[in-house]
Design a protein around this motif. Structure first.
Motif, PDB file in Angstrom:
ATOM      1  N   ALA A 184      45.712  26.919  49.860  1.00 55.94           N
ATOM      2  CA  ALA A 184      46.230  26.929  48.542  1.00 55.94           C
ATOM      3  C   ALA A 184      46.808  28.464  48.234  1.00 55.94           C
ATOM      4  O   ALA A 184      47.332  28.697  47.191  1.00 55.94           O
ATOM      5  N   GLY A 185      46.829  29.103  49.087  1.00 51.94           N
ATOM      6  CA  GLY A 185      47.455  30.489  49.021  1.00 51.94           C
ATOM      7  C   GLY A 185      46.548  31.551  48.455  1.00 51.94           C
ATOM      8  O   GLY A 185      47.011  32.676  47.953  1.00 51.94           O
ATOM      9  N   LEU A 186      45.118  31.415  48.480  1.00 48.96           N
ATOM     10  CA  LEU A 186      44.202  32.383  47.988  1.00 48.96           C
ATOM     11  C   LEU A 186      43.356  33.115  48.888  1.00 48.96           C
ATOM     12  O   LEU A 186      42.689  32.204  49.855  1.00 48.96           O
ATOM     13  N   ASN A 187      43.200  34.216  49.190  1.00 44.23           N
ATOM     14  CA  ASN A 187      42.781  34.916  50.119  1.00 44.23           C
ATOM     15  C   ASN A 187      41.450  35.248  49.892  1.00 44.23           C
ATOM     16  O   ASN A 187      40.667  34.801  48.655  1.00 44.23           O
ATOM     17  N   ALA A 188      40.398  36.198  50.586  1.00 42.11           N
ATOM     18  CA  ALA A 188      39.124  36.561  50.468  1.00 42.11           C
ATOM     19  C   ALA A 188      39.060  37.308  48.960  1.00 42.11           C
ATOM     20  O   ALA A 188      38.150  37.262  48.238  1.00 42.11           O
ATOM     21  N   ALA A 189      40.041  37.923  48.722  1.00 43.21           N
ATOM     22  CA  ALA A 189      40.170  39.063  47.590  1.00 43.21           C
ATOM     23  C   ALA A 189      40.097  38.314  46.355  1.00 43.21           C
ATOM     24  O   ALA A 189      39.720  38.365  45.367  1.00 43.21           O
ATOM     25  N   ASP A 190      41.134  37.183  46.505  1.00 49.20           N
ATOM     26  CA  ASP A 190      41.187  36.078  45.449  1.00 49.20           C
ATOM     27  C   ASP A 190      39.943  35.630  45.137  1.00 49.20           C
ATOM     28  O   ASP A 190      39.630  35.289  43.837  1.00 49.20           O
ATOM     29  N   ARG A 191      39.221  35.127  46.266  1.00 49.32           N
ATOM     30  CA  ARG A 191      37.998  34.372  45.778  1.00 49.32           C
ATOM     31  C   ARG A 191      37.060  35.367  45.142  1.00 49.32           C
ATOM     32  O   ARG A 191      36.170  34.906  44.490  1.00 49.32           O
ATOM     33  N   ASP A 192      36.920  36.433  45.694  1.00 54.37           N
ATOM     34  CA  ASP A 192      36.096  37.680  45.124  1.00 54.37           C
ATOM     35  C   ASP A 192      36.218  37.853  43.505  1.00 54.37           C
ATOM     36  O   ASP A 192      35.399  37.975  42.844  1.00 54.37           O
ATOM     37  N   LEU A 193      37.698  37.724  43.270  1.00 57.22           N
ATOM     38  CA  LEU A 193      37.945  37.850  41.730  1.00 57.22           C
ATOM     39  C   LEU A 193      37.281  36.749  40.934  1.00 57.22           C
ATOM     40  O   LEU A 193      36.965  36.823  39.942  1.00 57.22           O
ATOM     41  N   ILE A 194      37.354  35.602  41.300  1.00 59.73           N
ATOM     42  CA  ILE A 194      36.905  34.280  40.938  1.00 59.73           C
ATOM     43  C   ILE A 194      35.444  34.449  40.622  1.00 59.73           C
ATOM     44  O   ILE A 194      34.682  34.165  39.518  1.00 59.73           O
ATOM     45  N   ALA A 195      34.747  35.091  41.647  1.00 65.72           N
ATOM     46  CA  ALA A 195      33.128  35.341  41.738  1.00 65.72           C
ATOM     47  C   ALA A 195      33.037  36.299  40.576  1.00 65.72           C
ATOM     48  O   ALA A 195      32.046  36.264  39.921  1.00 65.72           O
ATOM     49  N   PHE A 196      33.998  37.326  40.342  1.00 62.37           N
ATOM     50  CA  PHE A 196      33.610  38.252  39.396  1.00 62.37           C
ATOM     51  C   PHE A 196      33.694  37.808  38.056  1.00 62.37           C
ATOM     52  O   PHE A 196      33.351  37.988  36.974  1.00 62.37           O
ATOM     53  N   MET A 197      34.837  36.742  38.099  1.00 63.99           N
ATOM     54  CA  MET A 197      34.779  36.032  36.727  1.00 63.99           C
ATOM     55  C   MET A 197      33.643  35.436  36.321  1.00 63.99           C
ATOM     56  O   MET A 197      33.323  35.376  34.965  1.00 63.99           O
ATOM     57  N   ALA A 198      32.869  34.761  37.053  1.00 67.15           N
ATOM     58  CA  ALA A 198      31.646  34.299  36.868  1.00 67.15           C
ATOM     59  C   ALA A 198      30.644  35.282  36.226  1.00 67.15           C
ATOM     60  O   ALA A 198      29.758  35.014  35.518  1.00 67.15           O
ATOM     61  N   GLU A 199      30.652  36.360  36.868  1.00 62.84           N
ATOM     62  CA  GLU A 199      29.887  37.294  36.289  1.00 62.84           C
ATOM     63  C   GLU A 199      30.366  37.818  35.044  1.00 62.84           C
ATOM     64  O   GLU A 199      29.452  38.178  34.199  1.00 62.84           O
ATOM     65  N   GLN A 200      31.356  38.101  34.704  1.00 65.36           N
ATOM     66  CA  GLN A 200      32.126  38.214  33.136  1.00 65.36           C
ATOM     67  C   GLN A 200      31.437  37.294  32.403  1.00 65.36           C
ATOM     68  O   GLN A 200      30.852  37.613  31.185  1.00 65.36           O
ATOM     69  N   GLU A 201      31.306  35.910  32.787  1.00 65.93           N
ATOM     70  CA  GLU A 201      30.648  34.946  32.035  1.00 65.93           C
ATOM     71  C   GLU A 201      29.168  34.992  31.600  1.00 65.93           C
ATOM     72  O   GLU A 201      28.757  34.687  30.445  1.00 65.93           O
ATOM     73  N   VAL A 202      28.419  35.538  32.768  1.00 66.08           N
ATOM     74  CA  VAL A 202      27.031  35.798  32.280  1.00 66.08           C
ATOM     75  C   VAL A 202      27.123  36.618  31.002  1.00 66.08           C
ATOM     76  O   VAL A 202      26.170  36.623  30.260  1.00 66.08           O
ATOM     77  N   GLY A 203      27.802  37.871  31.099  1.00 65.13           N
ATOM     78  CA  GLY A 203      27.965  38.964  30.176  1.00 65.13           C
ATOM     79  C   GLY A 203      28.156  38.088  28.786  1.00 65.13           C
ATOM     80  O   GLY A 203      27.698  38.574  27.722  1.00 65.13           O
TER      81      GLY A 203
END
Length: 456
Positions: free
Chosen positions: A147-166
């Motif tokens: 879909a055109g997303l690399n490892a760094a893009d996936r890491d960004l989605i994971a960080f967004m999940a951390e933002q939602e915890v906050g």
């Protein structure tokens, strides 16, 4: 500020006091805990029998809110000439403002309106936390790369999940012990492209749903903190647009919508919640399908270029995708390019938009315990809520619970097409004149919707 007042302020925010002094004589900060949430839950539909049905209601309910027929004189008496009209309460401080006279801020709900609005926002933060994590669990690295997303893009989605915890922690602390907890969810997407489209639409109504009530909160303190979280969500929505290959920000202004609109869009994806979960007062409207939702694959084409029945579910109207690949990615490059080359708008003025809506009375939401309803009369118009505008077009070819309308040609200001971005439409019984600050007055006129129209 005294120690007692400091403790009050910090406790409401959920911030822990400083730990005891270190051997060096320096205070070592101890971060507050985050709100508890399950690591993983099943993502399946609810199959039980609801024990409670309907929205939260008070023991007494008024007959309705009537819009004022005139503007109060005090609203127009300030002389806006750039000069100070009143004495300054302190050097460099103009007269006026709310909470500017040395009061100690308390970050909590101060009315039923505050509590129910913040609780809705918390439901939104919880589903976003689960959603961002679910996509990373469900799809492989190769699926994302296709879909055109690399490892760094996936890491960004994971960080967004951390933002939602906050975000969830912040609102939980403001609401107190009975704040809503995380639920179980059921999502419609089957591949990464559909996942990205669902994420950018869910963050759209999450952001817009808060903008709709932010200026109406009695608690200015809570509004301040919520502003600081929702601005992050705005960035998330833009990033998911980029991930999907859409132009990141095609509007001059972001639209705000009523709480019941946001709850109508959110509730169908919540399968079940804890038995003692805080219930919400907001209305669930009948769902609205966009039969020929504009898509990136058919950008700018007329109806013969856009398939009918091309969405996964009503409300969000996420576009179906038979391909794992991002149509905007080139040679496997990331779909997160800041500005896609050769980008074409997805829709255009004069485009026919085919619509279908459900009848009221459907069980939806947590444990199927909410019921869709409408107070409106006969379906006559389509309301387009985008940027600063609320515009109506006639609902044509009405056949039972279906019909069509024509995408309007209008501008917010000269050079800014009002129908743009990921925006909202609804079926109404009248074309009542409303503006951003009183848009919730439209609710009694909504037959079905809202739905997210992917104009660009």
């Amino acid at each position: 500020m005294t120690n007692w007042n400091s403790a009050l302020w910090l406790g409401v925010l959920g911030i822990m006091p400083l730990a005891s002094a270190s051997p060096l004589g320096l205070s070592e900060p101890s971060a507050p805990p985050t709100a508890s949430h399950p690591a993983s839950l099943p993502h399946t539909p609810f199959t039980g029998t609801p024990t409670t049905t309907g929205a939260l209601t008070a023991s007494s309910i008024g007959t309705g809110i009537v819009e004022s027929a005139s503007v109060a004189p005090a609203e127009t008496t300030y002389v806006s000439d750039g000069e100070l009209q009143n004495a300054e309460p302190a050097p460099y401080v103009p007269a006026g403002g709310v909470g500017t006279e040395g009061q100690i801020p308390v970050y909590n709900a101060k009315s039923d309106f505050d509590y129910e609005s913040l609780a809705l926002a918390l439901y939104q933060e919880w589903i976003e936390l689960d959603l961002f994590q679910d996509g990373l669990r469900r799809f492989s690295a190769k699926d994302f790369e296709d879909a055109g997303l690399n490892a760094a893009d996936r890491d960004l989605i994971a960080f967004m999940a951390e933002q939602e915890v906050g975000h969830a922690t912040l609102i939980s602390n403001m609401l107190g012990a009975d704040a809503p907890k995380q639920c179980q969810y059921d999502y419609p997407y089957t591949n990464v492209q559909e996942y990205l489209d669902f994420c950018q639409k869910l963050t759209r109504f999450g952001e817009s749903g808060v903008y709709g009530f932010l200026g109406h909160l009695d608690s200015r303190e809570a509004a301040t903190l919520l502003t600081q979280s929702i601005t992050t969500e705005a960035r998330q929505q833009m990033i998911f647009r980029q991930f999907e290959g859409l132009f990141p920000m095609p509007v001059w202004f972001e639209v705000g919508v009523p709480q019941s609109w946001a709850w109508t869009l959110l509730a169908p994806y919540i399968s079940s919640c804890p038995a003692d979960q805080t219930r919400l007062v907001w209305q669930n409207f009948p769902a609205l399908w966009i039969e020929n939702q504009p898509t990136l694959a058919n950008a700018g084409k007329h109806n013969n270029g856009t398939a009918f029945n091309n969405t996964l579910s009503p409300g969000t109207n996420v576009a179906k995708s038979s391909s794992k690949e991002n149509p905007n990615s080139k040679n496997g490059a990331s779909g997160a390019s800041v500005t896609p080359e050769g980008y074409s708008p997805l829709s255009f003025p004069g485009r026919r938009v085919d619509l279908r809506w459900e009848e009221p009375g459907k069980a939806v939401g947590p444990n199927n315990s909410y019921v869709t309803s409408t107070q409106a009369g006969e379906a006559k118009f389509v309301a387009w809520a985008s940027q600063l505008n609320l515009t109506y077009t006639p609902l044509l070819g009405i056949n039972g619970s279906s019909g069509y309308t024509i995408q309007p040609d209008m501008e917010t200001y000269e050079g800014d097409p009002a129908v743009n971005g990921t925006m909202f439409i609804a079926i109404t019984d009248s074309d009542i004149f409303l503006t951003p600050f009183n848009l919730s007055m439209i609710n009694t006129h909504v037959v079905a919707g809202p739905a997210l129209y992917q104009a660009d």
